[in-house]
Design an enzyme around this catalytic site. Structure first.
Site, short mmCIF file in Angstrom:
data_model
loop_
_atom_site.label_atom_id
_atom_site.label_comp_id
_atom_site.label_asym_id
_atom_site.label_seq_id
_atom_site.Cartn_x
_atom_site.Cartn_y
_atom_site.Cartn_z
N HIS A 129 56.23 120.49 81.77
CA HIS A 129 55.13 120.65 82.73
C HIS A 129 53.85 120.19 82.01
O HIS A 129 52.98 121.01 81.69
CB HIS A 129 55.05 122.11 83.17
CG HIS A 129 54.29 122.34 84.45
ND1 HIS A 129 53.70 121.32 85.17
CD2 HIS A 129 54.04 123.49 85.15
CE1 HIS A 129 53.13 121.82 86.25
NE2 HIS A 129 53.31 123.13 86.26
N GLN A 132 50.22 121.09 83.21
CA GLN A 132 49.92 122.50 82.99
C GLN A 132 49.43 122.72 81.55
O GLN A 132 48.41 123.38 81.33
CB GLN A 132 51.19 123.34 83.24
CG GLN A 132 50.97 124.82 83.08
CD GLN A 132 50.04 125.38 84.14
OE1 GLN A 132 50.26 125.19 85.33
NE2 GLN A 132 49.00 126.07 83.74
N ASP A 224 54.91 133.26 81.37
CA ASP A 224 55.38 132.52 82.54
C ASP A 224 56.49 133.35 83.18
O ASP A 224 57.01 134.29 82.55
CB ASP A 224 55.89 131.13 82.13
CG ASP A 224 56.32 130.26 83.32
OD1 ASP A 224 55.93 130.59 84.47
OD2 ASP A 224 57.04 129.26 83.10
N CYS A 264 50.55 130.48 83.74
CA CYS A 264 50.41 129.27 84.56
C CYS A 264 50.37 129.58 86.05
O CYS A 264 49.94 128.75 86.83
CB CYS A 264 51.54 128.29 84.24
SG CYS A 264 53.17 129.01 84.48
N ARG A 292 43.48 122.83 85.98
CA ARG A 292 44.51 121.87 86.39
C ARG A 292 43.83 120.65 87.04
O ARG A 292 44.15 119.50 86.77
CB ARG A 292 45.46 122.51 87.41
CG ARG A 292 46.41 123.54 86.84
CD ARG A 292 47.47 122.93 85.95
NE ARG A 292 48.26 121.91 86.61
CZ ARG A 292 49.34 122.14 87.37
NH1 ARG A 292 49.76 123.36 87.53
NH2 ARG A 292 50.00 121.14 87.94
N1 CP Z 1 51.36 126.40 87.79
C1 CP Z 1 51.87 125.63 88.78
O1 CP Z 1 52.36 124.52 88.56
O2 CP Z 1 51.77 126.16 90.02
P1 CP Z 1 52.47 125.62 91.36
O3 CP Z 1 53.96 125.82 91.18
O4 CP Z 1 51.91 126.46 92.46
O5 CP Z 1 52.15 124.16 91.52
N1 NVA Z 2 58.61 127.81 84.73
C1 NVA Z 2 58.13 127.86 86.09
C2 NVA Z 2 56.75 127.28 86.19
C3 NVA Z 2 56.14 127.33 87.56
C4 NVA Z 2 54.80 126.66 87.63
C5 NVA Z 2 59.11 127.14 87.00
O1 NVA Z 2 59.61 126.08 86.61
O2 NVA Z 2 59.36 127.64 88.10
#
Ligand code: CP
Ligand code: NVA
Length: 309
Positions: A129, A132, A224, A264, A292
């Protein structure tokens, strides 16, 4: 930099440049608005999973730079199901100037990039990610006015967010400590690449199972979700296995007195983070969410902007 699939592909200088550019764009925006540096540019946003932040922050980022975005929901594209990933990449490339995608399998975003003739940005895959982590380190930089030598403790699942924090931290000189339950460690190959980058910046990377040891003296504590999107069948098992890995007052007491608490989002209060901590004075989670947008402006400008514009 043609695509942004993982922070592993950026040098330390490129990573820092993106954060500097994000700060400059944020100041410009706060002074009254950004220059329309991406006027006329369009971004297709392909989602295989739900989103609040990624969708809205990318859309606002490109709009504020004078461009436009279109949201393509999981039901519309059905990436690799209704149509092959390669064909989606080739078709979208004929219409738009950039593609942002949120996918299950990281291999799918690699394939999108391989077949796309426009830049592709990873808006979350099972492995990474990156946007993020850029926003997260921008938040840490804002709080402490430095990055090198900061200790960031990530407590929980060795997942996509943990991987990007490891890679980004290594590139920026941040000492990243990860504590997971046994069996939920980060991917060893990602850890190897992060350690290689850390050797160049002087950062340290520690992977262990003891949340209290990880939190001790930390400048930033990071949580997270325990169950990521796509893992819903494991929810109950994970609730059991992750007990003791909640960022609550016990772990916060181990951290430095000035510690910032990061997440996040979306958050599950009472699971990976205690309500009094995420809603308390150490929390920086809404700055993170705002950042972000600023970090992604820097990414979009870098990838879609005309050189020198
Ligand atoms: N942190 C993040 O990526 O949030 P969303 O899943 O809402 O995009
Ligand atoms: N680790 C989480 C992050 C969400 C923004 C997922 O992948 O669902």
């Amino acid at each position: 930099m043609n695509h942004l699939l993982t922070l592993a592909d950026l040098s330390s200088a490129e990573t820092l440049n993106l954060l500097e550019s994000a700060r400059a764009l944020r100041s410009e925006w706060r002074r009254g608005g950004n220059r329309p540096a991406l006027e006329g540019k369009s971004l297709a946003m392909v989602f295989q999973k739900p989103s609040l932040r990624t969708r809205v922050s990318f859309e606002r980022a490109i709009q504020q730079l004078g461009g436009s975005a279109m949201y393509l929901s999981p039901q519309e594209i059905r990436l690799g199901e209704r149509e092959s990933v390669a064909d989606v990449a080739r078709v979208l490339s004929r219409y738009v100037d950039g593609i942002m995608a949120r996918v299950f399998s990281h291999a799918d975003i690699e394939e999108l990039a391989a077949f796309s003739s426009v830049p592709v940005v990873n808006g979350l895959s099972d492995l990474y990610h990156p946007c993020q982590a850029l926003a997260d380190y921008l938040t840490v930089w804002d709080r402490f006015d430095k990055l090198a030598g900061i200790r960031l403790a990530y407590i929980g699942d060795g997942n996509n967010v943990a991987h990007s924090l490891l890679l980004g931290g290594a590139k920026l000189g941040v000492n990243v400590v990860v504590a997971t339950p046994p069996g939920y460690e980060p991917n060893p190959e990602v850890v190897r690449v992060a350690r290689e980058a850390a050797a160049e910046t002087g950062a340290t990377i520690e992977i262990g199972h003891d949340p209290i040891a990880a939190a001790r003296g930390a400048d930033a504590l990071y949580a997270d979700v325990w169950t990521s999107m796509g893992q819903e069948a494991e929810t109950q098992e994970r609730l059991d296995r992750f007990k003791g890995y909640q960022i609550g007052t016990r772990l916060l007491a181990e951290a430095a007195p000035h510690a910032a608490v990061l997440h996040c989002l979306p958050a599950h209060r009472g699971e990976e983070i205690a309500a009094e901590v995420i809603d308390g004075p150490h929390s920086a989670v809404f700055d993170q969410a705002e950042n972000r947008m600023h970090a992604q402006k820097a990414v979009l400008l870098q990838l879609l902007g005309s050189p020198g514009a």
